[in-house]
Design a protein around this motif. Sequence first.
Motif, PDB file in Angstrom:
ATOM      1  N   ASP A  69       0.840  -1.188   0.000  1.00  0.00           N
ATOM      2  CA  ASP A  69       0.000   0.000   0.000  1.00  0.00           C
ATOM      3  C   ASP A  69       0.882   1.247   0.000  1.00  0.00           C
ATOM      4  O   ASP A  69       1.698   1.427   0.903  1.00  0.00           O
ATOM      5  N   LEU A  71       0.091   4.059   0.776  1.00  0.00           N
ATOM      6  CA  LEU A  71      -0.293   4.942   1.879  1.00  0.00           C
ATOM      7  C   LEU A  71       0.219   4.434   3.225  1.00  0.00           C
ATOM      8  O   LEU A  71      -0.007   5.060   4.254  1.00  0.00           O
ATOM      9  N   SER A  72       0.902   3.286   3.223  1.00  0.00           N
ATOM     10  CA  SER A  72       1.384   2.779   4.511  1.00  0.00           C
ATOM     11  C   SER A  72       2.625   3.557   4.951  1.00  0.00           C
ATOM     12  O   SER A  72       3.370   4.090   4.129  1.00  0.00           O
ATOM     13  N   ILE A  73       2.821   3.610   6.244  1.00  0.00           N
ATOM     14  CA  ILE A  73       3.978   4.306   6.796  1.00  0.00           C
ATOM     15  C   ILE A  73       5.169   3.362   6.626  1.00  0.00           C
ATOM     16  O   ILE A  73       5.225   2.314   7.273  1.00  0.00           O
TER      17      ILE A  73
END
Lengths: 312, 531
Positions: A69, A71-73
């Motif tokens: 993803d 958007l993952s950190i």
Amino acid sequence: MSHNPDINDELARRALGPGAAVANAAAGNAEPSSSVRRVLLNPLVVVGLTILSAIGALALLAPLLTPGDPLSIAGPARLWPGEIAAFPLGTDALGRNVLAGVLHGARASIFVGLSATLLGVVIGILIGAVAGYFGGWVDDLIVRFIEIFQTIPSFVLLVVLVAFSGPSLLTVILGIALVSWDVIARLTRSEFRRLSAQDFVSAARVVGYDHSHIIRHEILPNAAPALIVTGSIMVASALLMEAALSFMGLGDPNLVSWGSMIGSGRELLRTHWYLTAIPGGFIVVSVLALNLLGDGLNDVLNPRHGAAGQIS
Amino acid sequence: MISRRHFSQLMLSASALPFIAPIAVRAQQDEPRRGGTLVYALNQAPPSLISLVSPGVERGISAKVVEGLLDYDHDLNPRPQLATEWDISEDGLTYRFKLREGVTFHDGTPFTSRDVEASIRIVSQNHSRGRASFANLESIETPSDHEVVLRLSKPAPYLLRALPADEVPIVPAHLFGEGDPTGNPALTAPVGTGPFRFIEYVRGSHVLLERNEDYWQAGKPYLDSVIIRFITDGAARTAAFETGEVHIGGGASVPLSDLGRLIDENPHLALETRGQVYDAGVNRIEFNLENEILANRNVRLAIAHLIDKDYIRDTIYYGYGAVIDGPFAPEVPYYTPGLPHYEVDVDLANRLLDEAGYPRDANGVRFQIRIDPRPLADTDRPTAEYLRARLAEVGIEATLRTQDFAAYVNRVFTERDFDIIVNGITNSFDPTIGTQRIYWSENLRRGVPFSNATAYNNPEVDRLLLAAAVEIDPKTRFQQFADFQRQVVNDLPDIHTVSQFRYTLYNTRVQNHTVGATGINGNFADIWLAD
């Protein structure tokens, strides 16, 4: 926002361009492969297509190049490009991988650009064709309707539409299509008005083809070159509109796009300028490539330019 | 150099004094000097200039022109302002104030008890926080021109802290005699007893105040005039501070992302973190307990074990603010340290979700959920994005929804169409006034913004809140609020993340700007400009 008037002017200028010669060319059943070859030999088209294919390839390969993803950190926040090898383009304010964002963002930006344009073109052709083909009071009514959309500043309308219906991928695409169909409708109408007076259309009527057949098989193919040129510019315009919406925080919050990356990097402009510059660079290059493509197509297909005249 | 994280810890702890001492010592070597114009920046232009009918941005302006009965030191101990002496009866039901004599309003009329009576009446009927502060007020008596007596139906242990100039401004009764006070022209052309008189208000631009030559504190104020400028754009405020065009600003003058750079690069700019008690607040992640999944405490507990508050503070808040475990900010008088703390533990979170009956499906997803960040603050959306990323790690698929503020308030507090919100609230000067509204079951009222959004209902918490609201013994009251905090943290209707970082950004020429609990919302009588 300022790009819109310019592009509209540009579209208006081009709308007058592709004219009778093209129509005659298609009507005369010119060899399609020869015009395709001419298009592909145009240097502007070649450069534009090369850049767009490269970006398209990156977008398609995004899940392989940067799995997971976007958007993952992924790591420490606000790493500069190259500071850690794992993040060649650095990380953003929350520690998300900028490279993953740019690649996956390309998918979102291109998807929005293409689908909004496609939708806008379909709506525009349907409405414009009816107005141009039938004329009379139908035409009057539709032209007034188009004028309503033309008089409202399109980006303001877009912001209102998206803010009102809640930002999501679907509303952004619908919104962009709704504020850009009018250009295509106007162009289609003028092409149809001109073409429906031509002999080959009259001939088709005499043979007894119905309206739908004449519109689809006789007039539309002849109007196509002008519409393709305009459509290529509309993709660039849609891409910019999506970026502007995301920049204002009105993009789909669950999707990374170039515009949303710029929007979230803006706060750090003074200290971490690359967060704005990297996605900004991708937008500039894509829009430039689309414009080159549009210019190239215009050169080839517009009869007012020397080379194009020879198509027939 | 001290790291920013370290720096903010220092500023928030009691050990802040040794660190800020060098600045303070250098500043106070000189005697206060008369003269000069102070330029003070506010982020927004308020609808009125005094906080008589609403507690908004006007609180930054009000006290300079219109004073209050009391003033407070940094520990919230009252000091005289327009009241010189006060006395509370043993049952906590009668408050007597002796008023300062020989004080006149800027228009020349003398200040008397009738002005206090009129002002308290207006505040108790119109001001949203004032209505709460004076809810138990039964009558106001004026035995003489310089004596006021407030009689209450029930004790109000918070009342003595509710009387600073920016909460209860004392206006001249003759200007607010009859009619609806909300439309009174004196709200935008105020007349008071304060150190500065109102000269002009140019809408969208500035307010000009000039020295009150007849101020009751002889020799004060030191400044000739104050210009209050309204600069709505954060980047423009940053630039104004950098160029020295603006001397001082409160609240959140510049974006947190700019703050560190600004202080590091400009030796003439400095931070003051005291004087924010009345605005202290906490940032929270709230659950809709009417949602079937979130009603399960184990699900909320699992989410609590996913959130790294240190990450939120260091990354989203740039190291500013304090990590908190309960509903009170550390500045609030009833803040209790040592509350239950949920350590980051992804395995435990996965186990809790399994046990709660939400196993992963074939795609690894347990359930779907929606997150609505509050659209006002720059920090709420990144917090929501962080939360979504963390939830994804344990198979909770979260969708962010964004909207404008009005739509957000309507969705959350009227339609109750939400699962998780990222929100913030101000504690205010007392938990009964600022915090009870969030957790009291009877305050689950549709359509009331910033009420009990989670639909939290715990009879024990209700009992503690209602008992503390009328408890006059400070020790008992402290214990009640400590029990309340522990209960809330245990029940997890919400997760508290980081206290709101509020500060005064000032040019080092400005001296004595923060002399009490109200900080930059104070009256500026002591401020002077060094060279």
